[in-house]
Design a protein around this motif. Sequence first.
Motif, PDB file in Angstrom:
ATOM      1  N   ASN A   1      34.790  38.778  49.230  1.00  0.00           N
ATOM      2  CA  ASN A   1      33.626  38.800  48.357  1.00  0.00           C
ATOM      3  C   ASN A   1      33.098  37.418  48.029  1.00  0.00           C
ATOM      4  O   ASN A   1      32.316  37.266  47.093  1.00  0.00           O
ATOM      5  CB  ASN A   1      33.975  39.509  47.046  1.00  0.00           C
ATOM      6  N   ILE A   2      33.551  36.393  48.750  1.00  0.00           N
ATOM      7  CA  ILE A   2      33.089  35.062  48.351  1.00  0.00           C
ATOM      8  C   ILE A   2      32.342  34.370  49.480  1.00  0.00           C
ATOM      9  O   ILE A   2      32.542  34.652  50.658  1.00  0.00           O
ATOM     10  CB  ILE A   2      34.250  34.189  47.811  1.00  0.00           C
TER      11      ILE A   2
ATOM     12  N   THR B   1      38.929  36.439  51.041  1.00  0.00           N
ATOM     13  CA  THR B   1      37.569  35.887  51.022  1.00  0.00           C
ATOM     14  C   THR B   1      36.512  36.965  51.221  1.00  0.00           C
ATOM     15  O   THR B   1      35.365  36.673  51.510  1.00  0.00           O
ATOM     16  CB  THR B   1      37.409  34.828  52.128  1.00  0.00           C
TER      17      THR B   1
ATOM     18  N   GLY C   1      32.582  39.708  41.405  1.00  0.00           N
ATOM     19  CA  GLY C   1      33.518  40.089  42.461  1.00  0.00           C
ATOM     20  C   GLY C   1      34.253  38.889  43.031  1.00  0.00           C
ATOM     21  O   GLY C   1      35.478  38.915  43.211  1.00  0.00           O
ATOM     22  N   GLY C   2      33.515  37.825  43.304  1.00  0.00           N
ATOM     23  CA  GLY C   2      34.125  36.633  43.875  1.00  0.00           C
ATOM     24  C   GLY C   2      35.070  35.952  42.905  1.00  0.00           C
ATOM     25  O   GLY C   2      36.135  35.450  43.292  1.00  0.00           O
ATOM     26  N   GLU C   3      34.682  35.949  41.639  1.00  0.00           N
ATOM     27  CA  GLU C   3      35.541  35.330  40.620  1.00  0.00           C
ATOM     28  C   GLU C   3      36.876  36.064  40.525  1.00  0.00           C
ATOM     29  O   GLU C   3      37.937  35.455  40.388  1.00  0.00           O
ATOM     30  CB  GLU C   3      34.817  35.322  39.272  1.00  0.00           C
ATOM     31  N   ARG C   4      36.812  37.398  40.609  1.00  0.00           N
ATOM     32  CA  ARG C   4      38.047  38.173  40.554  1.00  0.00           C
ATOM     33  C   ARG C   4      38.948  37.831  41.731  1.00  0.00           C
ATOM     34  O   ARG C   4      40.158  37.687  41.580  1.00  0.00           O
ATOM     35  CB  ARG C   4      37.734  39.671  40.566  1.00  0.00           C
TER      36      ARG C   4
ATOM     37  N   ARG D   1      39.113  35.073  43.380  1.00  0.00           N
ATOM     38  CA  ARG D   1      39.713  33.753  43.203  1.00  0.00           C
ATOM     39  C   ARG D   1      40.825  33.798  42.160  1.00  0.00           C
ATOM     40  O   ARG D   1      41.858  33.150  42.296  1.00  0.00           O
ATOM     41  CB  ARG D   1      38.628  32.746  42.802  1.00  0.00           C
TER      42      ARG D   1
END
Lengths: 222, 222, 300, 300
Positions: B163-164, B161, B136-139, B141
């Motif tokens: 999901n990161i 931000t 999720g966080g990679e998406r 970014r």
Amino acid sequence: MITLQNASYAYGADALLEGMSLELSQGSFHFLTGPSGAGKSTFLKLLYAELRATSGAVHLFGQDARTMDRDEVAGVRQRIGVVHQDCQFLDHLTIAENVALPLMVQGKRAGADLLDLLAWVGLNDRVNAKPPELSGGERQRAALARAVILSPDVILADEPTGNIDWEMSQKVLQLLVELNRMGKTVMVATHDIALIRAAKPQVASRVLRIQNRHLHLAGADL
Amino acid sequence: MITLQNASYAYGADALLEGMSLELSQGSFHFLTGPSGAGKSTFLKLLYAELRATSGAVHLFGQDARTMDRDEVAGVRQRIGVVHQDCQFLDHLTIAENVALPLMVQGKRAGADLLDLLAWVGLNDRVNAKPPELSGGERQRAALARAVILSPDVILADEPTGNIDWEMSQKVLQLLVELNRMGKTVMVATHDIALIRAAKPQVASRVLRIQNRHLHLAGADL
Amino acid sequence: MSGLLDMAQSLIRPQGASDTVVPPTGFTARLTVFVSAAMAFLAVFALALTVSANRLADRWASELAESATVRISAPPAEVEIQVAAVLRVLDQTAGVASARILTTEEQRALLAPWFGPDVPLDTLPVPTLVEVIQDGDGFDAEGLRLRLSTEAPGAVLDDHTRWRAPLVQAASRLNFLGWLAVILIGATTGAMITLAANAALAANAQVITVLRLVGAHDRFIAQAFVRRFTLRTILGAGIGTLIGLVAVIALPNGPDDGFLTGLGFSGAGWLLPLTLPILGGIVAFFATRAAADRTLKGLR
Amino acid sequence: MSGLLDMAQSLIRPQGASDTVVPPTGFTARLTVFVSAAMAFLAVFALALTVSANRLADRWASELAESATVRISAPPAEVEIQVAAVLRVLDQTAGVASARILTTEEQRALLAPWFGPDVPLDTLPVPTLVEVIQDGDGFDAEGLRLRLSTEAPGAVLDDHTRWRAPLVQAASRLNFLGWLAVILIGATTGAMITLAANAALAANAQVITVLRLVGAHDRFIAQAFVRRFTLRTILGAGIGTLIGLVAVIALPNGPDDGFLTGLGFSGAGWLLPLTLPILGGIVAFFATRAAADRTLKGLR
Ligand SMILES: Nc1ncnc2c1ncn2[C@@H]1O[C@H](COP(=O)(O)OP(=O)(O)OP(=O)(O)O)[C@@H](O)[C@H]1O
Ligand SMILES: Nc1ncnc2c1ncn2[C@@H]1O[C@H](COP(=O)(O)OP(=O)(O)OP(=O)(O)O)[C@@H](O)[C@H]1O
Ligand SMILES: [Mg+2]
Ligand SMILES: [Mg+2]
């Protein structure tokens, strides 16, 4: 309920998660944390049999996940409520229908408690909207409602508060704690350390941390 | 760059946003906050012409949004980088291709700076993965990288931000501040008040708040 | 067999949850109905052609075969004896239903094209003609010819083989082409339905994933697609067959006896095209089920 | 016309960004190719039938029309005069290429079926037969009949109309059915391609949304779909036409002269089926472009 014995997982050649052992006993409350891309979502997927451990054993309700057939996987999923990180909905159904989906696929009908549940997550006036017509936070709350509608034994929530403001996050946390008090096993993956801290006074939770491919029990620093 | 004059928006009969006036001048930095479902995403959609104000005027780079034809809308979007809340990707393309998409649809090719950009958001080893293979966080970014690849005049980020984790959020904020220092106009919708606070020392930002259908300038309490 | 039972069951069951849960498939739906209708329409025509050709071949064959003639030319003195011999021989031949001497009027009618209507039959050395009506499989022409040549040397058997062969061959060729077309159309339809079902399943991969995630069994998911495609194919084929039949009936008919002017079905033949929707439904059911099973196996 | 130019342009252009940006459409792709191939195959057969029927009709019509006969039955004394009169009349009739009296052998051959091979022509009151060879459009049968009745009352014109009419009618009917089939197949294919294109566009609504969001122009998005469907239709129709032609050639041929045994094309007729892929491509191009425009208008 769910046990992992020395389980590993690899998407490709390189292992993402290694040698993880864990026992989720009934009524326990776990947080799962770790940096973005550490494997939190992957770990949860092992727990609801979307992925199969590349080595080691995963047992779901006493059944070995490696030997389950497709119907058994479906059966296990009816006992585990999952809040997916990317809120998977059917865009042609209303929010009420989407939340009732776990009932519908078993041929059952939703009762009056469906509306109560929707009111609890603050969606009572969006009942007939389609998922694309919801805001990001509304979708996440709907996903939570769907995860608990079957009153499952285990609730796995992947970043359930990623898109919602602090007050709403607190309400979500309260719901999870309440469910836990009713005897449900809860695991919440989150990057929000403030949320974990806020939970401390409310519930006896354990905090797991994925770092460097391994599952650690986080110390008292949290 | 972008001005709103007494603009309103309604999805159905009831107005969601009313009488909003705002001027986004070049080089300004705005935060947009408000409770879940207040209309933050909706507001941003007015700014990149996905929605048309139901009353009042919205001007994008001097053009009246009401009279723009489809090709002009496409042209305006090439000057505005958007981080969408639900990270819209093409699942059959790699992350590198997805990030380069705004270039590709203009028939251009991505240069070496594509890899630099991906490295900056920490995706240098996921370049050839498909979007569903990202966390999720990679998406999120990757969505940020896509929003800035055209070096647009205006950057609109919707919950970039969500999901990161905190450290990564800080990095994302830094990138946005850096872009702002280069003269770009930036607007960030977020429910994360900690993030807004963290930005205070770094940039002269204004905080807007949507509440009760109206746009307010948030006070010093933030 | 159990497959067909399954099919009947899943079609009869009232519309259930699984139907609402799978999104309306819009254009794929219309495509399926349209393809089935168009192909059924073409199939009705091909069937009509086939059946008509078949009937034509039968008619020609039997019309020509039924009436063979024996022509007896002999010196006036011997005529009566030979005619009697011929009739006796024919009477004893298996496959001959009856034999009779043509009347003067009939002979005159036959000769009219050559000599005009007022043929003076009495003054002509006209041969006597015996009409032979066959029954069942007909007689053995070669054997009959042999016996006649010994017992009535002035008798010549004409069984019209010369005329019959090419006509019958042409008709049976048309029949062959017709069946070829029907089979081609059938196979094509099957393939198209399969592909359309697969396209619909592929387009709904996301839906299927979500359903699996919330604990739906394969059977539940497959059923919605299978039911939908089967009903659609039956609907489409039904419409196509109906329009096809109307068109066959409405086709301007030429004079009654002309070749191919009687394109259409007769009697129980009308039931033949009605099998098309049923066959289509069966094909769709199994094609969609196979496609659904394959798609589902790809997910967990 | 400018549409066709657009089409040529967008097909010739080398594979560009817009092709990669739209996902491979999998089953819809195969469906399109398959539908085009199957329909082209059927169309080739229908065309072959049509062309053959047409040729057959022409041949029958001309063969029968070319040889009309005039039969002259008259009291022996008048025969010669009337025959001379007939020949004179025929000589003066427009559309008659030549006329000649049949020889004794030819007459004998014609009468053999009725009287046996040893017809004593001399002792029979056999009419004289004159064969008339037509040219060009043939002669005016009614006018000729009228003149003959005054100048040679014993002469009867037989222009085979009785035989020709139903045969020619049958062949032209087959021709009509063939064209009907070709048109039906063409319309059906067009509709199917349109629906398939729409299905592909609907399945890719998400992709189109994303592309619009990152600033893609409508032209860019439409082009990928249009190009793909046009090429696929041309490919499919090409394959179908090829297989169809091979099948038409390979079809077992009956005896040379039998009806329908000469199914196939001749001469320039072979070019006719080759237009199928081109027509298919044109249909696909415009159908997909219309579908794409419609889908895009629904988004911002
Ligand atoms: N299907 C896949 N194929 C290959 N790699 C994958 C796949 N899914 C995830 N990954 C990779 O595995 C790693 C862990 O992903 P995961 O989604 O479990 O992370 P996460 O801890 O949930 O991160 P986040 O906090 O960003 O959601 C990431 O680097 C991701 O790119
Ligand atoms: N397409 C739509 N049709 C109808 N209503 C919509 C539509 N999109 C959004 N809404 C409604 O408008 C309201 C505002 O939505 P919006 O997405 O702008 O909220 P938001 O401030 O971004 O919230 P969040 O923080 O949860 O993302 C919500 O109540 C939502 O349900
Ligand atoms: Mg995750
Ligand atoms: Mg939002």
